[in-house]
Scaffold this motif. Structure first.
Motif, PDB file in Angstrom:
ATOM      1  N   LEU A  78      -0.020  -7.671   6.675  1.00 15.97           N
ATOM      2  CA  LEU A  78      -1.141  -8.026   5.796  1.00 15.97           C
ATOM      3  C   LEU A  78      -1.922  -6.775   5.397  1.00 15.97           C
ATOM      4  CD1 LEU A  78      -3.134 -10.024   4.439  1.00 15.97           C
ATOM      5  CD2 LEU A  78      -4.315 -10.172   6.645  1.00 15.97           C
ATOM      6  N   LYS A  79      -2.208  -5.921   6.388  1.00 18.61           N
ATOM      7  CA  LYS A  79      -2.933  -4.662   6.100  1.00 18.61           C
ATOM      8  C   LYS A  79      -2.165  -3.826   5.075  1.00 18.61           C
ATOM      9  CE  LYS A  79      -5.222  -3.066  10.288  1.00 18.61           C
ATOM     10  NZ  LYS A  79      -5.171  -2.028  11.327  1.00 18.61           N
ATOM     11  N   ALA A  80      -0.865  -3.674   5.312  1.00 23.09           N
ATOM     12  CA  ALA A  80      -0.031  -2.855   4.414  1.00 23.09           C
ATOM     13  C   ALA A  80      -0.049  -3.450   3.007  1.00 23.09           C
ATOM     14  CB  ALA A  80       1.398  -2.772   4.943  1.00 23.09           C
ATOM     15  N   TRP A  81       0.011  -4.789   2.939  1.00 26.42           N
ATOM     16  CA  TRP A  81       0.044  -5.454   1.632  1.00 26.42           C
ATOM     17  C   TRP A  81      -1.290  -5.289   0.897  1.00 26.42           C
ATOM     18  CZ3 TRP A  81      -2.661  -9.600  -0.531  1.00 26.42           C
ATOM     19  CH2 TRP A  81      -2.158 -10.052  -1.757  1.00 26.42           C
ATOM     20  N   LEU A  82      -2.392  -5.435   1.619  1.00 25.40           N
ATOM     21  CA  LEU A  82      -3.711  -5.270   0.984  1.00 25.40           C
ATOM     22  C   LEU A  82      -3.876  -3.860   0.431  1.00 25.40           C
ATOM     23  CD1 LEU A  82      -5.890  -7.227   3.563  1.00 25.40           C
ATOM     24  CD2 LEU A  82      -5.541  -7.840   1.164  1.00 25.40           C
ATOM     25  N   ILE A  83      -3.418  -2.871   1.208  1.00 32.06           N
ATOM     26  CA  ILE A  83      -3.481  -1.480   0.737  1.00 32.06           C
ATOM     27  C   ILE A  83      -2.665  -1.332  -0.539  1.00 32.06           C
ATOM     28  CG2 ILE A  83      -2.744   0.886   1.285  1.00 32.06           C
ATOM     29  CD1 ILE A  83      -3.460   0.134   4.277  1.00 32.06           C
ATOM     30  N   ARG A  84      -1.490  -1.985  -0.553  1.00 28.19           N
ATOM     31  CA  ARG A  84      -0.603  -1.860  -1.710  1.00 28.19           C
ATOM     32  C   ARG A  84      -1.177  -2.528  -2.965  1.00 28.19           C
ATOM     33  NH1 ARG A  84       5.426  -4.295  -2.439  1.00 28.19           N
ATOM     34  NH2 ARG A  84       5.673  -3.547  -4.557  1.00 28.19           N
ATOM     35  N   VAL A  85      -1.879  -3.627  -2.799  1.00 30.36           N
ATOM     36  CA  VAL A  85      -2.490  -4.284  -3.977  1.00 30.36           C
ATOM     37  C   VAL A  85      -3.401  -3.278  -4.689  1.00 30.36           C
ATOM     38  CG1 VAL A  85      -3.976  -6.133  -4.818  1.00 30.36           C
ATOM     39  CG2 VAL A  85      -2.396  -6.595  -2.943  1.00 30.36           C
ATOM     40  N   GLY A  86      -4.194  -2.544  -3.907  1.00 24.76           N
ATOM     41  CA  GLY A  86      -5.081  -1.541  -4.492  1.00 24.76           C
ATOM     42  C   GLY A  86      -4.303  -0.395  -5.115  1.00 24.76           C
ATOM     43  N   GLN A  87      -3.307   0.104  -4.378  1.00 22.51           N
ATOM     44  CA  GLN A  87      -2.517   1.231  -4.905  1.00 22.51           C
ATOM     45  C   GLN A  87      -1.816   0.859  -6.204  1.00 22.51           C
ATOM     46  OE1 GLN A  87      -0.117   2.005  -1.435  1.00 22.51           O
ATOM     47  NE2 GLN A  87      -1.397   3.736  -0.788  1.00 22.51           N
ATOM     48  N   ASP A  88      -1.366  -0.383  -6.302  1.00 25.69           N
ATOM     49  CA  ASP A  88      -0.678  -0.840  -7.515  1.00 25.69           C
ATOM     50  C   ASP A  88      -1.662  -1.192  -8.633  1.00 25.69           C
ATOM     51  OD1 ASP A  88       1.685  -0.528  -6.178  1.00 25.69           O
ATOM     52  OD2 ASP A  88       2.077  -2.667  -5.873  1.00 25.69           O
ATOM     53  N   GLY A  89      -2.952  -1.139  -8.335  1.00 23.51           N
ATOM     54  CA  GLY A  89      -3.954  -1.486  -9.352  1.00 23.51           C
ATOM     55  C   GLY A  89      -3.956  -2.966  -9.673  1.00 23.51           C
ATOM     56  N   GLU A  90      -3.568  -3.798  -8.708  1.00 20.94           N
ATOM     57  CA  GLU A  90      -3.366  -5.210  -9.030  1.00 20.94           C
ATOM     58  C   GLU A  90      -4.489  -6.140  -8.590  1.00 20.94           C
ATOM     59  OE1 GLU A  90       1.461  -5.515  -9.373  1.00 20.94           O
ATOM     60  OE2 GLU A  90       0.393  -6.976  -8.178  1.00 20.94           O
ATOM     61  N   TRP A  91      -5.633  -5.593  -8.141  1.00 23.40           N
ATOM     62  CA  TRP A  91      -6.687  -6.527  -7.748  1.00 23.40           C
ATOM     63  C   TRP A  91      -7.122  -7.443  -8.885  1.00 23.40           C
ATOM     64  CZ3 TRP A  91      -7.008  -8.478  -3.403  1.00 23.40           C
ATOM     65  CH2 TRP A  91      -6.804  -7.738  -2.236  1.00 23.40           C
ATOM     66  N   PRO A  92      -7.310  -6.965 -10.128  1.00 26.23           N
ATOM     67  CA  PRO A  92      -7.688  -7.904 -11.192  1.00 26.23           C
ATOM     68  C   PRO A  92      -6.628  -8.997 -11.386  1.00 26.23           C
ATOM     69  CG  PRO A  92      -8.060  -5.655 -11.900  1.00 26.23           C
ATOM     70  CD  PRO A  92      -7.300  -5.569 -10.607  1.00 26.23           C
ATOM     71  N   LEU A  93      -5.355  -8.608 -11.365  1.00 23.58           N
ATOM     72  CA  LEU A  93      -4.300  -9.596 -11.575  1.00 23.58           C
ATOM     73  C   LEU A  93      -4.286 -10.602 -10.433  1.00 23.58           C
ATOM     74  CD1 LEU A  93      -3.398  -7.034 -13.240  1.00 23.58           C
ATOM     75  CD2 LEU A  93      -1.107  -7.963 -13.085  1.00 23.58           C
ATOM     76  N   PHE A  94      -4.291 -10.117  -9.217  1.00 21.49           N
ATOM     77  CA  PHE A  94      -4.197 -11.007  -8.067  1.00 21.49           C
ATOM     78  C   PHE A  94      -5.379 -11.990  -8.023  1.00 21.49           C
ATOM     79  CE2 PHE A  94      -5.329 -12.211  -3.796  1.00 21.49           C
ATOM     80  CZ  PHE A  94      -4.158 -12.827  -3.382  1.00 21.49           C
ATOM     81  N   LEU A  95      -6.584 -11.453  -8.177  1.00 20.44           N
ATOM     82  CA  LEU A  95      -7.777 -12.317  -8.081  1.00 20.44           C
ATOM     83  C   LEU A  95      -7.817 -13.342  -9.209  1.00 20.44           C
ATOM     84  CD1 LEU A  95     -10.337  -9.562  -7.065  1.00 20.44           C
ATOM     85  CD2 LEU A  95      -9.585 -11.482  -5.647  1.00 20.44           C
TER      86      LEU A  95
END
Ligand code: DHB
Ligand code: FE
Length: 281
Positions: free
Chosen positions: A63-80
């Protein structure tokens, strides 16, 4: 042709920058009691999930690794916007009496090309997709037409990509701002978009695949309708019988938002009439 190809990371980076520029509601004071109540409940809901599912350390690290990756991929707007926004929208618009709302998603840009009454959205000479006339009337809750109401409109192209977020598409392609005519009507000539696939090459796609979900949203039109003295409504419209209308990954379809197009009177493509009643501000 462009050597760049559309990727989740590319669209995501642009969506992150766009959101940060908007800096929506960023100003203002922090209400400690409110933060305490909401943050406490959110964390407590998570704690409960961990206990109920007896989360392991390996899963916690994943989960930690995935959360870090969401940010690195710039995907927080998409995911949320795919997995959370629909509930925020439900709460925000629960008391409206007029037009029904839906999520904004990550791809709105203000300042699109304007026209009054009737117009064609900017599109390429060889723009793919069925020609489509979207028309209607903007009124107040009593049905009185509103002159000069604004219908701010945006959509994906026939490949599911949005201008300004995917490479190689003209800046304002399939975006436009239509002011209603004196009788409150608008006529927007465009094309029907195709179903949209959540970019699957980044962290959001990794979750969708790992969970065995599907990454599709039904084909949709986006709009914001507003007028002086009225509440702005942000919404989306879908097409009757379209794929994924009953199974939207973003859970943003409502029965009132499904269009029933008919063959166009012009003889080319399809058309639909859809009216908006605006709640007072
Ligand atoms: C997303 C994309 C959309 O076009 C939309 O309407 C909602 C969400 C997304 O990729 O997050
Ligand atoms: Fe969209």
């Amino acid at each position: 042709m462009t050597s760049e190809t559309a990727t989740a990371a590319g669209s995501g980076r642009n969506a992150t920058e766009t959101f940060q520029k908007k800096a929506r509601d960023a100003a203002g004071t922090v209400d400690t009691a409110r933060v305490d109540a909401v943050a406490r409940d959110a964390l407590s809901a998570l704690h409960d999930v961990i206990r109920r599912h007896r989360l392991t350390y390996a899963e916690y690290d994943a989960l930690k690794a995935w959360l870090i990756r969401v940010g690195q991929d710039g995907e927080w707007p998409l995911f949320l916007d795919v997995f959370i926004e629909h509930v925020v929208e439900d709460v925000a618009n629960a008391d409206r009496k007029g037009a029904v709302g839906s999520i904004e998603g990550p791809y709105y840009v203000s300042g699109g090309p304007e026209f009054t009454g009737e117009g064609t959205l900017p599109m390429r000479d060889d723009e793919a997709g069925t020609p489509f006339l979207f028309q209607g009337t903007v009124t107040d809750l009593d049905g009185t037409p509103i002159d000069g109401a604004v219908v701010d409109f945006w959509q994906a192209d026939d490949a599911g990509y949005y201008s300004q977020f995917a490479p190689g598409i003209p800046e304002w392609n399939l975006r436009g701002v239509c002011r209603t005519a004196a009788d409150g009507t608008f006529k927007i000539h465009t094309i029907k978009p195709a179903p949209y696939m959540i970019p699957h090459d980044g962290a959001t796609g990794a979750l969708i695949e790992a969970a065995g979900w599907h990454p599709w949203r039904p084909a949709h039109l986006h709009l914001k309708v507003s007028a002086p003295g009225k509440q702005l409504i942000t919404s989306q419209l879908y097409f009757e019988g379209g794929e994924y209308v009953g199974d939207d990954v973003a859970q943003a379809v409502k029965p009132d938002l499904v269009l029933h197009p008919v063959p166009a009177e012009s003889g080319t493509g399809e058309q639909v009439t859809y009216d908006f009643a605006l709640d007072p501000a």
